[in-house]
Enzyme design. Structure first.
Site, PDB file in Angstrom:
ATOM      1  N   ASP A 168       0.854  -1.200   0.000  1.00 27.85           N
ATOM      2  CA  ASP A 168       0.000   0.000   0.000  1.00 27.85           C
ATOM      3  C   ASP A 168       0.883   1.242   0.000  1.00 27.85           C
ATOM      4  O   ASP A 168       0.577   2.229   0.653  1.00 27.85           O
ATOM      5  CB  ASP A 168      -0.927  -0.016   1.220  1.00 27.85           C
ATOM      6  CG  ASP A 168      -2.035   1.048   1.125  1.00 27.85           C
ATOM      7  OD1 ASP A 168      -2.382   1.468   0.006  1.00 27.85           O
ATOM      8  OD2 ASP A 168      -2.543   1.467   2.183  1.00 27.85           O
ATOM      9  N   ASP A 185       3.065   2.566   7.745  1.00 26.39           N
ATOM     10  CA  ASP A 185       1.777   1.907   7.476  1.00 26.39           C
ATOM     11  C   ASP A 185       1.929   0.552   6.788  1.00 26.39           C
ATOM     12  O   ASP A 185       1.622   0.394   5.611  1.00 26.39           O
ATOM     13  CB  ASP A 185       0.904   2.854   6.631  1.00 26.39           C
ATOM     14  CG  ASP A 185      -0.576   2.510   6.772  1.00 26.39           C
ATOM     15  OD1 ASP A 185      -0.924   1.596   7.550  1.00 26.39           O
ATOM     16  OD2 ASP A 185      -1.393   3.160   6.092  1.00 26.39           O
TER      17      ASP A 185
HETATM   18  N1  LIG Z   1       5.413   7.239  13.211  1.00 26.96           N
HETATM   19  C1  LIG Z   1       4.697   8.297  12.799  1.00 26.96           C
HETATM   20  N2  LIG Z   1       5.186   9.542  12.920  1.00 26.96           N
HETATM   21  C2  LIG Z   1       4.468  10.607  12.510  1.00 26.96           C
HETATM   22  N3  LIG Z   1       3.248  10.529  11.953  1.00 26.96           N
HETATM   23  C3  LIG Z   1       2.695   9.302  11.801  1.00 26.96           C
HETATM   24  C4  LIG Z   1       3.384   8.129  12.195  1.00 26.96           C
HETATM   25  N4  LIG Z   1       2.617   7.061  11.929  1.00 26.96           N
HETATM   26  C5  LIG Z   1       1.488   7.544  11.388  1.00 26.96           C
HETATM   27  N5  LIG Z   1       1.523   8.895  11.307  1.00 26.96           N
HETATM   28  C6  LIG Z   1       0.442   9.760  10.754  1.00 26.96           C
HETATM   29  O1  LIG Z   1      -0.794   9.101  10.917  1.00 26.96           O
HETATM   30  C7  LIG Z   1      -1.411   8.838   9.648  1.00 26.96           C
HETATM   31  C8  LIG Z   1      -2.098   7.473   9.665  1.00 26.96           C
HETATM   32  O2  LIG Z   1      -1.161   6.463   9.919  1.00 26.96           O
HETATM   33  P1  LIG Z   1      -1.038   5.154   9.023  1.00 26.96           P
HETATM   34  O3  LIG Z   1      -0.019   4.265   9.656  1.00 26.96           O
HETATM   35  O4  LIG Z   1      -0.822   5.547   7.613  1.00 26.96           O
HETATM   36  O5  LIG Z   1      -2.460   4.478   9.239  1.00 26.96           O
HETATM   37  P2  LIG Z   1      -3.729   4.301   8.293  1.00 26.96           P
HETATM   38  O6  LIG Z   1      -3.855   2.843   8.160  1.00 26.96           O
HETATM   39  O7  LIG Z   1      -4.842   4.871   9.095  1.00 26.96           O
HETATM   40  O8  LIG Z   1      -3.505   4.989   6.991  1.00 26.96           O
HETATM   41  C9  LIG Z   1      -0.281   8.944   8.644  1.00 26.96           C
HETATM   42  O9  LIG Z   1      -0.739   9.361   7.396  1.00 26.96           O
HETATM   43  C10 LIG Z   1       0.647   9.966   9.257  1.00 26.96           C
HETATM   44  O10 LIG Z   1       0.229  11.268   8.917  1.00 26.96           O
HETATM   45 MG   LIG Z   2      -1.854   5.228   5.862  1.00 24.22          MG
END
Ligand SMILES: Nc1ncnc2c1ncn2[C@@H]1O[C@H](COP(=O)(O)OP(=O)(O)O)[C@@H](O)[C@H]1O
Ligand SMILES: [Mg+2]
Length: 298
Positions: A168, A185
């Site tokens: 993804d 993610d």
């Molecule tokens: N380790 C991190 N540090 C900073 N921002 C993060 C981090 N992990 C996630 N985010 C923020 O949170 C959002 C959602 O996290 P993500 O892992 O992409 O989950 P989802 O499955 O909801 O897309 C990301 O787009 C990012 O903006």
């Molecule tokens: Mg995401």
């Protein structure tokens, strides 16, 4: 802020001192900024399966190892126990992928803990200490775009060398830290060798990078890194130092296309000859001139 219920167990265990603010509530999870001692970290709270979208589809699960056959049977049947196991496997998959990739030298957030469906990890920050922007939130000049694209292609190679395809990868799942791009993610990461859809997903991930960075440096849109790295991977010769060009010549495909074109042309000329013969029978004056064959047939 008031502690969200799902994060309470981490506070009780002393892993988190305080929840500061929600960061983003995405498709699959809600992410919070939390304080652990003096450090800021991210807590990713997974949504329950029925509130999630596409990525738990079976094509992502193929090739994943489960602990025992009872578990495998329950997961296949979708029983209550099975659903819980699927759920756990899914959430753990991100933790497992983060550890594996960090070990392989891929730039991902450092995982600290995983407790009751909450992942505690390094917060990727910008210069001001706020959460870093996603690629989708920034505008790049062409040279930056080329540099980040090359870096991410190298990261995809490292992931493949570690046996994983992100599955993804897009401008929404790459953060831009001052030190460069960081991939996030990963709960849907697929087993590169054991999943029949791995190449399709690799091609999509690589294609997403080419079209995103291609907005700023259009020549990147024509690169063909997925096929190239997959050919090395399948031959067992892909390594972190493999030099890729982005060009991929598919000799068989080219020869086939030529073959098909020749067949079509031959059929067309046969038909022309037949028609000409028929016309000659009926109307001798209207005989067709013999055309020379096109250059690629000679
Ligand atoms: N380790 C991190 N540090 C900073 N921002 C993060 C981090 N992990 C996630 N985010 C923020 O949170 C959002 C959602 O996290 P993500 O892992 O992409 O989950 P989802 O499955 O909801 O897309 C990301 O787009 C990012 O903006
Ligand atoms: Mg995401």
């Amino acid at each position: 802020m008031k502690t969200p219920k799902r994060i309470e167990p981490l506070i009780e265990d002393g892993l988190v001192d305080e929840v500061l603010r929600p960061l983003m509530s995405g498709k699959e999870a809600a992410v919070y900024v939390v304080r652990c001692g003096k450090e800021l970290r991210c807590a990713k709270v997974y949504k329950e399966a029925n509130k999630r979208s596409f990525r738990q589809a079976s094509e992502y699960q193929e090739g994943r190892k489960v602990r025992n056959s009872r578990q495998a049977r329950a997961m296949a049947k979708g029983s209550k126990f099975g659903r819980k196991e699927t759920e756990d496997a899914w959430q753990n998959a991100e933790v497992a992928a983060l550890f594996r990739l960090a070990g392989a030298g891929v730039r991902v957030p450092k995982p600290y803990d995983f407790l009751e469906g909450v992942l505690l990890m390094e917060m990727i920050a910008d210069e001001d200490g706020d959460a870093a922007p996603r690629l989708n939130d920034v505008v790049l000049d062409p040279d930056q775009a080329r540099e980040y694209h090359a870096f991410l292609i190298q990261q995809i190679v490292l992931m493949l060398c570690a046996g994983l395809v992100h599955g993804d990868l897009s401008e929404f799942n790459v953060l831009l830290a001052p030190s460069g791009p960081v991939i996030i993610d990963l709960p849907q990461a697929v087993d590169a060798a054991g999943n029949n859809h791995a190449f399709t997903m690799l091609e999509r991930d690589v294609g997403n990078m080419a079209s995103y960075f291609g907005r700023f440096a259009p020549e990147l849109k024509a690169t063909r890194y997925a096929k190239e790295m997959w050919a090395f991977f399948e031959a067992g010769t892909l390594s972190p130092t493999t030099v890729l060009t982005g060009l991929f010549d598919d000799p068989e495909e080219t020869a086939d296309v030529g073959g098909v074109l020749r067949e079509i042309e031959a059929a067309r000329r046969d038909e022309e000859r037949r028609q000409a013969a028929r016309a000659a029978d009926e109307e001798p004056a209207n005989k067709m001139a013999e055309e020379p064959p096109p250059p690629w047939m000679q």
